[in-house]
Design an enzyme around this catalytic site. Structure first.
Site: not given
Length: 80
Positions: A75-77
């Site tokens: 969800r968070d790259t």
């Protein structure tokens, strides 16, 4: 997440929930960011050339492909 093992992915030590939020404990990497930024700015003061950018993106995408192959989602790259 502890079982994820790839050189292009940050290792997770553990995860837990608190107050309805998911917390993931990872190594503290703040010290890497300024050094990488300094190296990139000194080596490429006018911006990076396409092969450099392609190499960095290739490494990041290899990590994402590893996750997707095993059925994980992210969800968070971040690319440092």
């Amino acid at each position: 997440m502890i079982l994820i093992d790839h050189p292009n992915l940050l290792k997770a030590y553990c995860s837990f929930t608190a107050g309805g939020s998911l917390w993931i404990v990872t190594p503290y990497v703040y010290w890497i960011v300024p050094k990488c930024l300094h190296i990139m700015k000194s080596a490429h003061p006018n911006g990076s050339e396409l092969p450099v950018i392609a190499t960095l993106l290739h490494a990041a995408l290899n990590g994402l492909a590893y996750l997707h192959y095993d059925g994980h989602i992210q969800r968070d790259t971040k690319v440092y």
